[in-house]
Structure formats: C-alpha cells, structure tokens
Design a protein around this motif. Structure first.
Motif, PDB file in Angstrom:
ATOM      1  N   GLY A  75      26.597  28.827  44.012  1.00  0.00           N
ATOM      2  CA  GLY A  75      25.767  29.791  44.720  1.00  0.00           C
ATOM      3  C   GLY A  75      26.503  30.979  45.277  1.00  0.00           C
ATOM      4  N   LEU A  76      27.144  30.828  46.409  1.00  0.00           N
ATOM      5  CA  LEU A  76      27.796  31.955  47.064  1.00  0.00           C
ATOM      6  C   LEU A  76      28.987  32.453  46.268  1.00  0.00           C
ATOM      7  N   THR A  77      29.835  31.556  45.789  1.00  0.00           N
ATOM      8  CA  THR A  77      31.014  32.002  45.053  1.00  0.00           C
ATOM      9  C   THR A  77      30.613  32.685  43.750  1.00  0.00           C
ATOM     10  N   GLY A  78      29.575  32.196  43.096  1.00  0.00           N
ATOM     11  CA  GLY A  78      29.088  32.834  41.871  1.00  0.00           C
ATOM     12  C   GLY A  78      28.582  34.239  42.137  1.00  0.00           C
ATOM     13  N   LEU A  79      27.834  34.391  43.218  1.00  0.00           N
ATOM     14  CA  LEU A  79      27.324  35.711  43.590  1.00  0.00           C
ATOM     15  C   LEU A  79      28.472  36.664  43.918  1.00  0.00           C
ATOM     16  N   LEU A  80      29.442  36.187  44.686  1.00  0.00           N
ATOM     17  CA  LEU A  80      30.584  37.039  45.029  1.00  0.00           C
ATOM     18  C   LEU A  80      31.356  37.459  43.788  1.00  0.00           C
ATOM     19  N   ASP A  81      31.529  36.544  42.842  1.00  0.00           N
ATOM     20  CA  ASP A  81      32.211  36.880  41.591  1.00  0.00           C
ATOM     21  C   ASP A  81      31.464  37.968  40.827  1.00  0.00           C
ATOM     22  N   GLU A  82      30.136  37.887  40.829  1.00  0.00           N
ATOM     23  CA  GLU A  82      29.347  38.882  40.116  1.00  0.00           C
ATOM     24  C   GLU A  82      29.381  40.246  40.790  1.00  0.00           C
ATOM     25  N   MET A  83      29.563  40.259  42.092  1.00  0.00           N
ATOM     26  CA  MET A  83      29.599  41.528  42.821  1.00  0.00           C
ATOM     27  C   MET A  83      30.951  42.245  42.694  1.00  0.00           C
ATOM     28  N   MET A  84      32.005  41.497  42.415  1.00  0.00           N
ATOM     29  CA  MET A  84      33.364  42.050  42.382  1.00  0.00           C
ATOM     30  C   MET A  84      33.506  43.325  41.538  1.00  0.00           C
ATOM     31  N   PRO A  85      32.980  43.358  40.306  1.00  0.00           N
ATOM     32  CA  PRO A  85      33.205  44.557  39.486  1.00  0.00           C
ATOM     33  C   PRO A  85      32.595  45.842  40.074  1.00  0.00           C
ATOM     34  N   PHE A  86      31.674  45.706  40.988  1.00  0.00           N
ATOM     35  CA  PHE A  86      31.005  46.873  41.554  1.00  0.00           C
ATOM     36  C   PHE A  86      31.636  47.341  42.862  1.00  0.00           C
ATOM     37  N   CYS A  87      32.702  46.693  43.284  1.00  0.00           N
ATOM     38  CA  CYS A  87      33.301  46.957  44.591  1.00  0.00           C
ATOM     39  C   CYS A  87      34.574  47.777  44.475  1.00  0.00           C
ATOM     40  N   SER A  88      34.856  48.498  45.544  1.00  0.00           N
ATOM     41  CA  SER A  88      36.135  49.195  45.657  1.00  0.00           C
ATOM     42  C   SER A  88      37.220  48.146  45.889  1.00  0.00           C
ATOM     43  N   PRO A  89      38.489  48.509  45.744  1.00  0.00           N
ATOM     44  CA  PRO A  89      39.560  47.527  45.978  1.00  0.00           C
ATOM     45  C   PRO A  89      39.508  46.889  47.371  1.00  0.00           C
ATOM     46  N   SER A  90      39.214  47.668  48.403  1.00  0.00           N
ATOM     47  CA  SER A  90      39.149  47.076  49.744  1.00  0.00           C
ATOM     48  C   SER A  90      37.945  46.152  49.877  1.00  0.00           C
ATOM     49  N   GLU A  91      36.826  46.505  49.258  1.00  0.00           N
ATOM     50  CA  GLU A  91      35.654  45.626  49.281  1.00  0.00           C
ATOM     51  C   GLU A  91      35.930  44.343  48.497  1.00  0.00           C
ATOM     52  N   GLN A  92      36.653  44.472  47.373  1.00  0.00           N
ATOM     53  CA  GLN A  92      37.013  43.292  46.599  1.00  0.00           C
ATOM     54  C   GLN A  92      37.880  42.348  47.426  1.00  0.00           C
ATOM     55  N   GLU A  93      38.802  42.933  48.188  1.00  0.00           N
ATOM     56  CA  GLU A  93      39.651  42.113  49.048  1.00  0.00           C
ATOM     57  C   GLU A  93      38.814  41.388  50.105  1.00  0.00           C
ATOM     58  N   ASN A  94      37.841  42.101  50.691  1.00  0.00           N
ATOM     59  CA  ASN A  94      36.962  41.474  51.686  1.00  0.00           C
ATOM     60  C   ASN A  94      36.139  40.354  51.054  1.00  0.00           C
ATOM     61  N   LEU A  95      35.601  40.594  49.861  1.00  0.00           N
ATOM     62  CA  LEU A  95      34.826  39.552  49.185  1.00  0.00           C
ATOM     63  C   LEU A  95      35.710  38.360  48.844  1.00  0.00           C
ATOM     64  N   GLN A  96      36.939  38.628  48.440  1.00  0.00           N
ATOM     65  CA  GLN A  96      37.860  37.538  48.128  1.00  0.00           C
ATOM     66  C   GLN A  96      38.157  36.720  49.386  1.00  0.00           C
ATOM     67  N   ASN A  97      38.299  37.399  50.530  1.00  0.00           N
ATOM     68  CA  ASN A  97      38.518  36.683  51.790  1.00  0.00           C
ATOM     69  C   ASN A  97      37.319  35.806  52.138  1.00  0.00           C
ATOM     70  N   ILE A  98      36.121  36.328  51.935  1.00  0.00           N
ATOM     71  CA  ILE A  98      34.900  35.543  52.191  1.00  0.00           C
ATOM     72  C   ILE A  98      34.863  34.347  51.246  1.00  0.00           C
ATOM     73  N   ARG A  99      35.197  34.591  49.994  1.00  0.00           N
ATOM     74  CA  ARG A  99      35.209  33.525  48.984  1.00  0.00           C
ATOM     75  C   ARG A  99      36.199  32.429  49.383  1.00  0.00           C
ATOM     76  N   ASN A 100      37.402  32.833  49.813  1.00  0.00           N
ATOM     77  CA  ASN A 100      38.417  31.861  50.230  1.00  0.00           C
ATOM     78  C   ASN A 100      37.971  31.091  51.466  1.00  0.00           C
ATOM     79  N   LEU A 101      37.372  31.796  52.416  1.00  0.00           N
ATOM     80  CA  LEU A 101      36.867  31.137  53.620  1.00  0.00           C
ATOM     81  C   LEU A 101      35.812  30.105  53.256  1.00  0.00           C
ATOM     82  N   TYR A 102      34.907  30.456  52.347  1.00  0.00           N
ATOM     83  CA  TYR A 102      33.862  29.544  51.915  1.00  0.00           C
ATOM     84  C   TYR A 102      34.461  28.322  51.202  1.00  0.00           C
ATOM     85  N   ARG A 103      35.443  28.564  50.343  1.00  0.00           N
ATOM     86  CA  ARG A 103      36.090  27.439  49.649  1.00  0.00           C
ATOM     87  C   ARG A 103      36.804  26.524  50.652  1.00  0.00           C
TER      88      ARG A 103
END
Length: 178
Positions: A75-103
């Motif tokens: 669910g959440l990790t799949g959605l975050l992965d799909e959003m990654m290509p549309f993000c700036s590098p700093s947004e990608q880093e934030n999404l990766q942090n959220i992904r890691n926190l969730y994991r």
C-alpha cells in the motif's frame, strides 16, 4: 517512468479530458513560442471546464482502483515508489525517509508479534524468574523481567524501553487507523 505508472496517468487524462483537448496539446508544439503560453492556459482552462462538467453530471465517475495498492503489504510503499519519478531530488529524499520510517514501523510490529509469541510459548522467560532463576530484579520488585535484562545487554539496547516504545507507537498507529 515505467508503463504501469504511465497507464495510471493516462487513465486520469483519458477520464478528465476530451479528444479535442488532446489535439490542441499536439498543436501546441507547432505554434510560435509567443502563442504557446496563451494556448497552454486555454488548454488548461478547457480541461478544468470539462472536469467540472464531468463531476457535476457524473459525481461517481472514477478511475479504477489500483489492485496493487489494495494489498496491505504494498500500500504505502507502493504508492511512494510510484510517486518517486515525479518528485524533485529533495522530495525524493523526503519520500524515501517516509518509506524507511514506515518499513521500520512494520519491522517493529513484526518484532512485537514475535516477542508476544515467544511470551506465549515460554512465559517463564518473561516472568521475573527468567533464565537466570533470579527472582530479584536488581533489588526492585516488578522491575524489568530477567529475559529483557539479558537481551538489553546485547548491543546496549534497553529492551524494556524498546517494548514500551513499540506498544506506545502501536497504540498511536491503531488510533489513527480507526
């Protein structure tokens, strides 16, 4: 962006636009640069107008649900992965942090379940008599069980504190999901 992601974006575009608007988008690249900006604004205006009309006429119009996102494990990790290509590098880093926190949260929940199963299988490990047979818990009655004290010596981790933190986080997570 892989085809799975582009299919979802195209599904949105197909629902909330018309063929004539798509043709205007194609014409945009053939226009003089001085005209392109105004035509782009006009295209967006037409899309907004079409979307508003569609939602008024068909309030239940929707894009089919993504079956992968319906599965809790992606669910959440799949959605975050799909959003990654549309993000700036700093947004990608934030999404990766959220992904890691969730994991990490998921790992903590699994660890809690394993400790609960271990407690059910062998309650004497958590009873205070523990593995050492010592009924005194550092001179305190009702202190941390010997098993947790033994584990806390491994790697300098305070297992009793970790258990308490996991239970608190689980309560917060469960309250947010209700």
């Amino acid at each position: 962006m892989d085809s799975k992601h582009s299919d979802r974006v195209m599904a949105f575009d197909a629902l909330f636009t018309t063929n004539h608007i798509q043709m205007l988008k194609l014409l945009l690249s053939y226009m003089e640069p001085s005209v392109q900006g105004r035509l782009a604004v006009y295209i967006k205006f037409l899309e907004l107008q079409h979307t508003l009309q569609l939602v008024q006429k068909h309030p239940t119009a929707s894009i089919p649900l993504c079956p992968e996102l319906a599965r809790p494990e992606s669910g959440l990790t799949g959605l975050l992965d799909e959003m990654m290509p549309f993000c700036s590098p700093s947004e990608q880093e934030n999404l990766q942090n959220i992904r890691n926190l969730y994991r990490n949260w998921e790992n903590m929940q699994e660890m809690m379940q394993m400790l609960e199963m271990l407690q059910e299988i062998s309650p004497e490990l958590f009873s205070g008599g523990g593995m050492s047979g010592n009924t005194e818990n550092n001179g305190e009655s009702g202190g941390a069980p010997d098993f947790l004290n033994m584990l806390s010596g491994l790697g300098g981790v305070d297992m009793a504190q970790m258990m308490e933190t996991m239970q608190t986080m689980q309560g917060i997570f469960n309250a947010n999901n209700e």
